[in-house]
Scaffold this active site. Sequence first.
Site, PDB file in Angstrom:
ATOM      1  N   HIS A   1     -17.962  14.790  -8.873  1.00  0.00           N
ATOM      2  CA  HIS A   1     -17.617  13.479  -7.853  1.00  0.00           C
ATOM      3  C   HIS A   1     -16.698  14.067  -6.809  1.00  0.00           C
ATOM      4  O   HIS A   1     -15.967  15.158  -7.122  1.00  0.00           O
ATOM      5  CB  HIS A   1     -17.045  12.427  -8.694  1.00  0.00           C
ATOM      6  CG  HIS A   1     -15.730  12.827  -9.517  1.00  0.00           C
ATOM      7  ND1 HIS A   1     -14.315  12.973  -8.782  1.00  0.00           N
ATOM      8  CD2 HIS A   1     -15.506  13.127 -10.614  1.00  0.00           C
ATOM      9  CE1 HIS A   1     -13.538  13.234  -9.688  1.00  0.00           C
ATOM     10  NE2 HIS A   1     -13.985  13.307 -10.699  1.00  0.00           N
TER      11      HIS A   1
ATOM     12  N   ASP B   1     -14.689  12.252  -4.963  1.00  0.00           N
ATOM     13  CA  ASP B   1     -13.495  11.329  -4.719  1.00  0.00           C
ATOM     14  C   ASP B   1     -12.499  11.917  -5.475  1.00  0.00           C
ATOM     15  O   ASP B   1     -12.559  12.759  -6.368  1.00  0.00           O
ATOM     16  CB  ASP B   1     -13.714   9.978  -5.047  1.00  0.00           C
ATOM     17  CG  ASP B   1     -14.082   9.694  -6.412  1.00  0.00           C
ATOM     18  OD1 ASP B   1     -14.911  10.550  -7.176  1.00  0.00           O
ATOM     19  OD2 ASP B   1     -13.697   8.708  -7.001  1.00  0.00           O
TER      20      ASP B   1
ATOM     21  N   GLU C   1     -15.924   8.155  -8.590  1.00  0.00           N
ATOM     22  CA  GLU C   1     -15.771   8.176 -10.232  1.00  0.00           C
ATOM     23  C   GLU C   1     -14.574   7.602 -10.674  1.00  0.00           C
ATOM     24  O   GLU C   1     -14.397   7.311 -11.645  1.00  0.00           O
ATOM     25  CB  GLU C   1     -15.919   9.664 -10.401  1.00  0.00           C
ATOM     26  CG  GLU C   1     -16.064   9.831 -11.944  1.00  0.00           C
ATOM     27  CD  GLU C   1     -14.779  10.177 -12.787  1.00  0.00           C
ATOM     28  OE1 GLU C   1     -14.507  10.198 -13.859  1.00  0.00           O
ATOM     29  OE2 GLU C   1     -13.586  10.475 -12.141  1.00  0.00           O
ATOM     30  N   GLU C   2     -13.504   7.792  -9.552  1.00  0.00           N
ATOM     31  CA  GLU C   2     -11.987   7.629 -10.108  1.00  0.00           C
ATOM     32  C   GLU C   2     -11.766   5.927 -10.161  1.00  0.00           C
ATOM     33  O   GLU C   2     -10.708   5.548 -10.548  1.00  0.00           O
ATOM     34  CB  GLU C   2     -11.144   8.162  -9.394  1.00  0.00           C
ATOM     35  CG  GLU C   2     -11.329   9.676  -9.228  1.00  0.00           C
ATOM     36  CD  GLU C   2     -10.736  10.455 -10.700  1.00  0.00           C
ATOM     37  OE1 GLU C   2     -10.409   9.669 -11.534  1.00  0.00           O
ATOM     38  OE2 GLU C   2     -10.893  11.494 -10.548  1.00  0.00           O
TER      39      GLU C   2
ATOM     40  N   GLU D   1     -16.333  18.436 -14.846  1.00  0.00           N
ATOM     41  CA  GLU D   1     -14.946  17.765 -14.857  1.00  0.00           C
ATOM     42  C   GLU D   1     -14.082  18.907 -15.612  1.00  0.00           C
ATOM     43  O   GLU D   1     -14.352  19.880 -15.961  1.00  0.00           O
ATOM     44  CB  GLU D   1     -14.956  16.703 -15.991  1.00  0.00           C
ATOM     45  CG  GLU D   1     -15.846  15.312 -15.868  1.00  0.00           C
ATOM     46  CD  GLU D   1     -14.898  14.641 -14.826  1.00  0.00           C
ATOM     47  OE1 GLU D   1     -13.684  15.019 -14.646  1.00  0.00           O
ATOM     48  OE2 GLU D   1     -15.307  13.551 -14.368  1.00  0.00           O
TER      49      GLU D   1
END
Length: 357
Positions: free
Chosen positions: A73, A75, A129-130, A158
Amino acid sequence: MQNPLTPEVLADPVALTRVLVDMESVSLNEKAIADCVEEVLRSVPHLTTYRHSNTVMARTDLGRSQRVVLAGHLDTVPHNDNWPSTMRGDLMYGCGTSDMKSGVAFALHLAVTLPDPRYDVTYLFYEAEEIESRYNGLTLVSQAHPEWLEADFAVLLEPTYGIVEAGCQGVLRATVTTTGARAHAARSWHGSNAIHAAGEVLRRLTTYEARRVTIDGCDYREGLNAVGIHGGVAGNVIPDRCEVEVNFRYAPDRDPAAAEAHVREVFAGFDLVVTDSAAGAAPGLDAPPAREFLAAVGAAPIGKLGWTDVARFAALGIPALNFGPGDPNLAHHKDEHVEIGKIRDGAATLHRWLTPA
């Protein structure tokens, strides 16, 4: 403006990590970084590139028998006086260094520099994603372009501190409500205190024994906890309602229905409303690309204690693992940082896995 993702930067995962960190991309503000990533990928002849909103997908089409996904991701959480990046010895500090622009750097570096991987590869650089799932780039892609997610195996980049964290826990959130009767605080015996009644809810949580489960050699520890409590009317009123917010993290051998049934059993006799639920993901270690990836890493996997987007792939029947250089314990912290050696080692591991024998 000139794209900072130059060929020299793209050739070095460490330099690339720092440039990506210094491109501000707090959730819902990913357009600028997505523009730069898209521009780079569209210039690579061995890739076909598409975009949906601020999610960019690029893929090889070499006719390989299997396809793998590398996903990260773009973000970050909001900055906390930790942006732009700084260097202190062998550590790179800054928002997103661990979660997860160092992982994004892996995928972008490989997308540009590895034209002939042993599998066909889909590279996914996704937004949001956050924050809430309705904004998540993988959610949006699954609705608009589900074919982008088709694969035999996926790696979510991740933070895992350079080891494989397999699968992920499921998560359930619920509100447990106690009720009573209002009365003047000077004559409390005329009422029934709902906050006092919540003591039994808290007692059950205090005495709760969390289950430990081993699946495919990976340990998962469950947890059921109060994360919020709300009650009270005024300083001189006995409250007639109290709500306790609970969070249940459960092993992937339970599905959401089983998780809900368990929580309802724990709080039998109380009004309970589930407010959010997301399934976990099994370890996914049996797929041939997964076994080959584990061999490239050279260390035993552990269970992922937390929820990640591997669950989205698992729901599609695609085994998925978590692997990245950052320390998950530093994610979202003011002093978030990543070790330079972890970036170099992780990039080498992925390159070793994807390079034809």
